[in-house]
Design a protein around this motif. Structure first.
Motif: not given
Length: 161
Positions: A21-44
């Motif tokens: 979860x800590x790694x996932x949190x670091x990803x969420x705090x990155x410069x990536x837009x939240x919508x892009x994170x969710x789109x990538x996670x949805x596709x995988x």
């Protein structure tokens, strides 16, 4: 069919899960837009057949105001007009990074060039960890038979905080 195993109910599983979860949190705090994170996670998650994660990421996108047409077309993003070139590059990376066993080359040079064109180093680092982490999460949840349908939008944010 009931889930096979509750990783969070196991002491070691919960301890490892916190680091996950800590790694996932670091990803969420990155410069990536939240919508892009969710789109990538949805596709995988779609590729991996993870019902829980498909449910979760589709609901997170909807709760964030993402139009239904974009959520519904993630599985057919190449045959749609609703994703930006940068989003297409990230979705291609997600697909090729998820389907490593299906292609001798892994992530193609063409996809890598598109990713480099649209994202800076911090965003690329976050994208690479994002693809790795969602694939790991998909595998954990598919192996344990954790089913989709019960996820409530905002659950990940609550756990992260």
């Amino acid at each position: 069919m009931e889930p096979r195993f509750d990783l969070n109910a196991n002491e070691l599983g919960a301890r490892i899960g916190k680091r996950f979860a800590n790694t996932s949190l670091a990803i969420m705090q990155s410069p990536l837009p939240k919508s892009l994170v969710e789109l990538v996670e949805l596709r995988a998650s779609q590729i991996n057949g993870c019902g829980y994660c498909v449910d979760a990421h589709a609901k997170e996108l909807a709760a964030a105001g993402e139009p239904a047409v974009r959520i519904n077309l993630v599985a057919a993003w190449r045959e749609s007009t609703v994703f930006t070139e940068a989003e297409q590059a990230a979705l291609a990376l997600a697909e090729e990074g998820t389907r490593l066993a299906d292609a001798a080359t892994g992530v193609s040079d063409e996809t890598w060039a598109l990713v480099r064109e649209h994202y800076g180093d911090d965003e690329i680092a976050a994208l690479l960890y994002l693809v790795a982490m969602i694939n790991a999460a998909n595998r954990l949840l598919v192996i344990t038979r954790t089913k989709g349908g019960s996820y409530r939008a905002g659950t990940f944010d609550t756990v992260a905080n």
